[in-house]
Design an enzyme around this catalytic site. Structure first.
Site, PDB file in Angstrom:
ATOM      1  N   HIS A  66     -44.870  -0.554 -14.116  1.00 36.44           N
ATOM      2  CA  HIS A  66     -44.265   0.773 -13.902  1.00 36.44           C
ATOM      3  C   HIS A  66     -43.312   0.795 -12.692  1.00 36.44           C
ATOM      4  O   HIS A  66     -42.231   1.361 -12.764  1.00 36.44           O
ATOM      5  CB  HIS A  66     -45.367   1.820 -13.731  1.00 36.44           C
ATOM      6  CG  HIS A  66     -44.956   3.204 -14.104  1.00 36.44           C
ATOM      7  ND1 HIS A  66     -45.807   4.118 -14.679  1.00 36.44           N
ATOM      8  CD2 HIS A  66     -43.775   3.849 -13.983  1.00 36.44           C
ATOM      9  CE1 HIS A  66     -45.162   5.254 -14.896  1.00 36.44           C
ATOM     10  NE2 HIS A  66     -43.920   5.121 -14.480  1.00 36.44           N
ATOM     11  N   TYR A  70     -49.413   8.783 -16.882  1.00 27.49           N
ATOM     12  CA  TYR A  70     -49.219  10.098 -17.511  1.00 27.49           C
ATOM     13  C   TYR A  70     -50.549  10.744 -17.906  1.00 27.49           C
ATOM     14  O   TYR A  70     -50.600  11.926 -18.197  1.00 27.49           O
ATOM     15  CB  TYR A  70     -48.301  10.008 -18.751  1.00 27.49           C
ATOM     16  CG  TYR A  70     -46.931   9.402 -18.486  1.00 27.49           C
ATOM     17  CD1 TYR A  70     -46.466   9.208 -17.188  1.00 27.49           C
ATOM     18  CD2 TYR A  70     -46.100   9.031 -19.530  1.00 27.49           C
ATOM     19  CE1 TYR A  70     -45.221   8.637 -16.940  1.00 27.49           C
ATOM     20  CE2 TYR A  70     -44.849   8.470 -19.293  1.00 27.49           C
ATOM     21  CZ  TYR A  70     -44.423   8.267 -18.001  1.00 27.49           C
ATOM     22  OH  TYR A  70     -43.196   7.701 -17.765  1.00 27.49           O
TER      23      TYR A  70
HETATM   24  N1  LIG Z   1     -40.520   4.574 -15.787  1.00 31.64           N
HETATM   25  C1  LIG Z   1     -40.555   5.643 -15.027  1.00 31.64           C
HETATM   26  O1  LIG Z   1     -40.796   5.558 -13.812  1.00 31.64           O
HETATM   27  C2  LIG Z   1     -40.306   6.982 -15.648  1.00 31.64           C
HETATM   28  C3  LIG Z   1     -40.120   8.109 -14.825  1.00 31.64           C
HETATM   29  C4  LIG Z   1     -39.869   9.331 -15.433  1.00 31.64           C
HETATM   30  C5  LIG Z   1     -39.803   9.432 -16.815  1.00 31.64           C
HETATM   31  N2  LIG Z   1     -40.015   8.327 -17.603  1.00 31.64           N
HETATM   32  C6  LIG Z   1     -39.965   8.413 -19.084  1.00 31.64           C
HETATM   33  O2  LIG Z   1     -38.712   8.970 -19.468  1.00 31.64           O
HETATM   34  C7  LIG Z   1     -38.933  10.095 -20.307  1.00 31.64           C
HETATM   35  C8  LIG Z   1     -37.803  11.094 -20.175  1.00 31.64           C
HETATM   36  O3  LIG Z   1     -37.632  11.482 -18.822  1.00 31.64           O
HETATM   37  P1  LIG Z   1     -37.991  12.951 -18.286  1.00 31.64           P
HETATM   38  O4  LIG Z   1     -39.013  13.591 -19.161  1.00 31.64           O
HETATM   39  O5  LIG Z   1     -38.305  12.819 -16.842  1.00 31.64           O
HETATM   40  O6  LIG Z   1     -36.605  13.721 -18.312  1.00 31.64           O
HETATM   41  P2  LIG Z   1     -35.436  14.021 -19.385  1.00 31.64           P
HETATM   42  O7  LIG Z   1     -35.770  13.499 -20.729  1.00 31.64           O
HETATM   43  O8  LIG Z   1     -34.178  13.634 -18.728  1.00 31.64           O
HETATM   44  O9  LIG Z   1     -35.455  15.599 -19.384  1.00 31.64           O
HETATM   45  C9  LIG Z   1     -36.524  16.320 -19.877  1.00 31.64           C
HETATM   46  C10 LIG Z   1     -36.293  17.782 -19.508  1.00 31.64           C
HETATM   47  O10 LIG Z   1     -35.125  18.260 -20.163  1.00 31.64           O
HETATM   48  C11 LIG Z   1     -35.466  19.309 -21.081  1.00 31.64           C
HETATM   49  N3  LIG Z   1     -34.699  19.074 -22.320  1.00 31.64           N
HETATM   50  C12 LIG Z   1     -34.905  18.092 -23.241  1.00 31.64           C
HETATM   51  N4  LIG Z   1     -33.992  18.154 -24.222  1.00 31.64           N
HETATM   52  C13 LIG Z   1     -33.178  19.215 -23.929  1.00 31.64           C
HETATM   53  C14 LIG Z   1     -32.061  19.804 -24.561  1.00 31.64           C
HETATM   54  N5  LIG Z   1     -31.593  19.311 -25.705  1.00 31.64           N
HETATM   55  N6  LIG Z   1     -31.478  20.872 -23.968  1.00 31.64           N
HETATM   56  C15 LIG Z   1     -31.949  21.372 -22.805  1.00 31.64           C
HETATM   57  N7  LIG Z   1     -33.011  20.867 -22.151  1.00 31.64           N
HETATM   58  C16 LIG Z   1     -33.621  19.798 -22.707  1.00 31.64           C
HETATM   59  C17 LIG Z   1     -36.966  19.211 -21.277  1.00 31.64           C
HETATM   60  O11 LIG Z   1     -37.541  20.495 -21.458  1.00 31.64           O
HETATM   61  P3  LIG Z   1     -38.569  20.868 -22.635  1.00 31.64           P
HETATM   62  O12 LIG Z   1     -39.583  19.782 -22.774  1.00 31.64           O
HETATM   63  O13 LIG Z   1     -39.155  22.147 -22.126  1.00 31.64           O
HETATM   64  O14 LIG Z   1     -37.733  21.045 -23.862  1.00 31.64           O
HETATM   65  C18 LIG Z   1     -37.437  18.637 -19.941  1.00 31.64           C
HETATM   66  O15 LIG Z   1     -37.558  19.661 -18.978  1.00 31.64           O
HETATM   67  C19 LIG Z   1     -40.295  10.618 -19.825  1.00 31.64           C
HETATM   68  O16 LIG Z   1     -40.870  11.519 -20.730  1.00 31.64           O
HETATM   69  C20 LIG Z   1     -41.044   9.322 -19.670  1.00 31.64           C
HETATM   70  O17 LIG Z   1     -41.486   8.853 -20.934  1.00 31.64           O
HETATM   71  C21 LIG Z   1     -40.253   7.113 -17.028  1.00 31.64           C
END
Ligand SMILES: NC(=O)c1ccc[n+]([C@@H]2O[C@H](COP(=O)([O-])OP(=O)(O)OC[C@H]3O[C@@H](n4cnc5c(N)ncnc54)[C@H](OP(=O)(O)O)[C@@H]3O)[C@@H](O)[C@H]2O)c1
Length: 280
Positions: free
Chosen positions: A111, A53
């Site tokens: 990862h 990240y």
């Molecule tokens: N291990 C891996 O390979 C891997 C891969 C991907 C992610 N991750 C981890 O998982 C975490 C979460 O996954 P992610 O960030 O990909 O996706 P997510 O949490 O499923 O979705 C985040 C998206 O949804 C929006 N959002 C959040 N809360 C909301 C709500 N209450 N209403 C409407 N929209 C909302 C956010 O926008 P805004 O920010 O604009 O509010 C952002 O665009 C990451 O931050 C990371 O730490 C790990």
């Protein structure tokens, strides 16, 4: 119960918050400080970053500048594909700790599974746990086959498997396998990165409970017993995503959400990453 006292016990005896805060694409010191401050005030204690990240420095700086005591938080980072291998994994984690301004992380994850250094990296993880660089060790994006293969040489098995998991990718067989092997499943992209937020079924369930669709999905994760780490940089959403502990989905609603499964990935296919030795 609320987000702060909602803890899971891992197979190694350590405790981990069931709900955490995702930090992917939380960039820039001002945005980081604002998001971490709001999340901490709202009761989030688990913060999920990764070498990939590119924000470990900002994460560490945010905790320092906000004077958040180390003992109050649970910090996860992940070793990137390019740093896998015995010596390189250890070197990279020391570098991560330096950036985070910490002596240890609470959870260290591989990862992605890759063929090139599959067992060497895990041996390094077992060693880093012994040396105290991390309290717990786990993996991310491991499918059943990777966990079974790891078990052929591991001295200690991962206590967490962080995988893509949301209503369009429910991964039930893997969840069951992890449960049977005392591995806590942790959902990344628990909201499907927004892909499910317009589903009519979810709209109806949300209206019935007077909650948002995001809250319905997170409650579904909670009732499934998995850990989940939603990300947002908007204060109202950060608060909303933590406010899921005052209502309950019934069995029919849970089944309706399960039925949305479409094998839809927003991220990479783990089998191919394993073969290519990197995200493609
Ligand atoms: N291990 C891996 O390979 C891997 C891969 C991907 C992610 N991750 C981890 O998982 C975490 C979460 O996954 P992610 O960030 O990909 O996706 P997510 O949490 O499923 O979705 C985040 C998206 O949804 C929006 N959002 C959040 N809360 C909301 C709500 N209450 N209403 C409407 N929209 C909302 C956010 O926008 P805004 O920010 O604009 O509010 C952002 O665009 C990451 O931050 C990371 O730490 C790990």
């Amino acid at each position: 119960m609320d987000i702060k006292d909602n803890l899971l016990t891992l197979a190694d005896g350590n405790e981990m918050p069931q709900e955490g805060f995702g930090l992917y694409k939380v960039d820039g010191q001002a945005t980081m400080n604002q998001a971490v401050k709001k999340a901490y005030e709202d009761g989030y204690r688990l913060f999920d970053t990764a070498q990939l990240y590119g924000n470990e420095q900002e994460v560490g700086m945010a905790f320092k500048q906000l004077a958040i005591p180390r003992d109050n938080i649970f910090v996860t980072t992940k070793v990137a594909e390019e740093n896998q291998g015995y010596d390189t994994a250890i070197e990279s984690v020391k570098e991560s700790l330096h950036k985070l301004q910490m002596d240890y992380v609470d959870l260290l994850l591989v990862h992605w599974p890759i063929e090139r250094s599959f067992f060497d990296t895990w041996r390094a993880f077992e060693e880093m746990k012994k040396e105290g660089l991390t309290r717990s060790i786990g993996v991310s994006n491991y499918q059943m086959i990777h966990l079974q293969y790891l078990a052929t040489q591991a001295n200690e098995m991962p206590v967490v498997d962080q995988i893509e998991l949301h209503p369009l990718l429910t991964q039930k067989p893997l969840l069951e396998f992890n449960r049977q092997h005392q591995i806590v499943t942790q959902a990344w992209s628990p909201l499907g990165r927004g892909a499910v937020l317009n589903e009519p079924v979810l709209k109806d369930i949300a209206a019935a409970h007077n909650k948002s669709i995001a809250q319905i999905i997170l409650r579904w994760h909670f009732q499934n017993g998995v850990s989940f780490i939603p990300k947002s940089v908007h204060e109202e959403r950060i608060a909303q995503n933590a406010d899921i502990y005052d209502f309950e989905l019934n069995a029919q609603e849970m089944a309706q959400i399960d039925a949305l499964n479409a094998y839809h990935r927003t991220g990479r296919e783990p089998e191919l990453v394993y073969e290519y030795n990197k995200q493609y």
